[in-house]
Design a protein around this motif. Sequence first.
Motif, mmCIF file in Angstrom:
data_model
loop_
_atom_site.group_PDB
_atom_site.id
_atom_site.type_symbol
_atom_site.label_atom_id
_atom_site.label_comp_id
_atom_site.label_asym_id
_atom_site.label_seq_id
_atom_site.Cartn_x
_atom_site.Cartn_y
_atom_site.Cartn_z
ATOM 1 N N PRO A 246 0.816 -1.235 0.000
ATOM 2 C CA PRO A 246 0.000 0.000 0.000
ATOM 3 C C PRO A 246 0.838 1.269 0.000
ATOM 4 N N GLU A 247 2.023 1.226 0.645
ATOM 5 C CA GLU A 247 2.864 2.418 0.708
ATOM 6 C C GLU A 247 3.468 2.763 -0.646
ATOM 7 N N LEU A 248 3.372 1.847 -1.626
ATOM 8 C CA LEU A 248 3.845 2.110 -2.980
ATOM 9 C C LEU A 248 2.691 2.368 -3.949
ATOM 10 N N ILE A 249 1.688 1.504 -3.932
ATOM 11 C CA ILE A 249 0.660 1.570 -4.968
ATOM 12 C C ILE A 249 -0.211 2.813 -4.849
ATOM 13 N N TRP A 250 -0.595 3.205 -3.628
ATOM 14 C CA TRP A 250 -1.535 4.329 -3.507
ATOM 15 C C TRP A 250 -0.900 5.680 -3.826
#
Length: 454
Positions: A246-250
Amino acid sequence: MSSGPGAASVPAPDPHDSPPTSDTRPRKSSMFSSLKVRNYRLFFMGQVVSNIGTWMQRIAQDWLVLSLTGSSAAVGITTALQFLPMLLFGLYGGVLVDRLRKRPTLLVTQSAMALTALALAVAVITGHVQVWHVYVAAFAVGLATVVDNPARQSFVSELVGPKQLQNAVSLNSANFQSARLVGPAVAGILITGVGTGYAFLFNGLSFIAPLTGLLLMRTRELHVVERAPRGKGQLREGVRYVTGRPELIWPIVLVGFVGTFAFNFPVYLSAFADDVFHAGAGAYSMFNTLMAVGSVAGALLAARRGTARLRLLIAAALVFGALEIVAATTPTLWMFALLMVPLGLFGMTVNVTTNTSIQMSTDPAMRGRVMALYMMVFLGGSPVGAPIVGWITDTYGARVGLAAGGAVAAVAAAVIGLVLARVGNLRLSVGWHRGHPRVRFVPREHQEELAPAA
């Protein structure tokens, strides 16, 4: 930096407080600490010259197309062609970057872009230029960028190592935006004085500086990362790596919306200068210069920060979108021009915060693919967004086009902020702190503990 695949990575950050401080990165450092590294200093100095030329060509290219066609949509098409290769081939470029040595790769890509600029300069100066020549040149630059962008982004970690990465990424952005203070102003003088061709000529020659810097680097001082071997499924592996975090995709999703609809300033600013305020190329250059002032301030502030938190990214994107809506309603040229400064500051905060948090959260062996995906979304969205906002601008006016772009950025930031809060099991807390209202996200358990006291 160790050459092991995961040796230089940091722990995966909390979705809202990314990335946490570790032993490999101090929380605070000198604003220019990474310039103490000789190889990075050579890289930085070369980019100063080249970036001035890049900004000169950007201004000249947009104004040349507008002069040849009289259409904002044509400016949008040029932008789309320049970033279309990133959209189509960006992930493949990342796979190549993870396999290749970064320094020789950059020597090839920088040389290719220099030759393209020189060819366009000859066409313009000799008076044989047609709009399709500009389209071809823009597409050629885009093809080189497919490999050049992720290579330059990931090469920074090899130049300075993990301890200085946050500072070096921020200084790179300050470098690029500082050149924006000089490039548009010089381009405006050249366009009105001797024509757009000499701006393209300067850009082609400016690549001598970064090429020289790359050749003078001491390879033994590089923090070399183990290159990925050839193999099947590396593209899918990179996508799975990003989508599972999540810390990359969003953040990538957010900058996709912002880059596609809100960062189309070649379309917006040229239309405001020409159609709304009827002020010509001088006003267009001034808008870009003032935005660069804010961008430099935003990048230097980022260089002083020791962390790149996602909540800062969300807040900056919200403010950035709101400022675009306000700018769209301004009645006078000078009010619009002054708003370019905070627009540049918050836009740069979005850019640097995303870039830094993604690099610090990524395994070095995957960095080429991850940065390629980030650049593909951020820059590759322009082929989709530029013709759309160009059409809106031509059909409904520059004010509607700019306001629509700002609205998309603000809504995307709000929605993704709520998604990240849910992923991180956070809730909105509204209260008072030292006599002032404070709005923040807190863990659900912590808020429940505070509820009886409220």
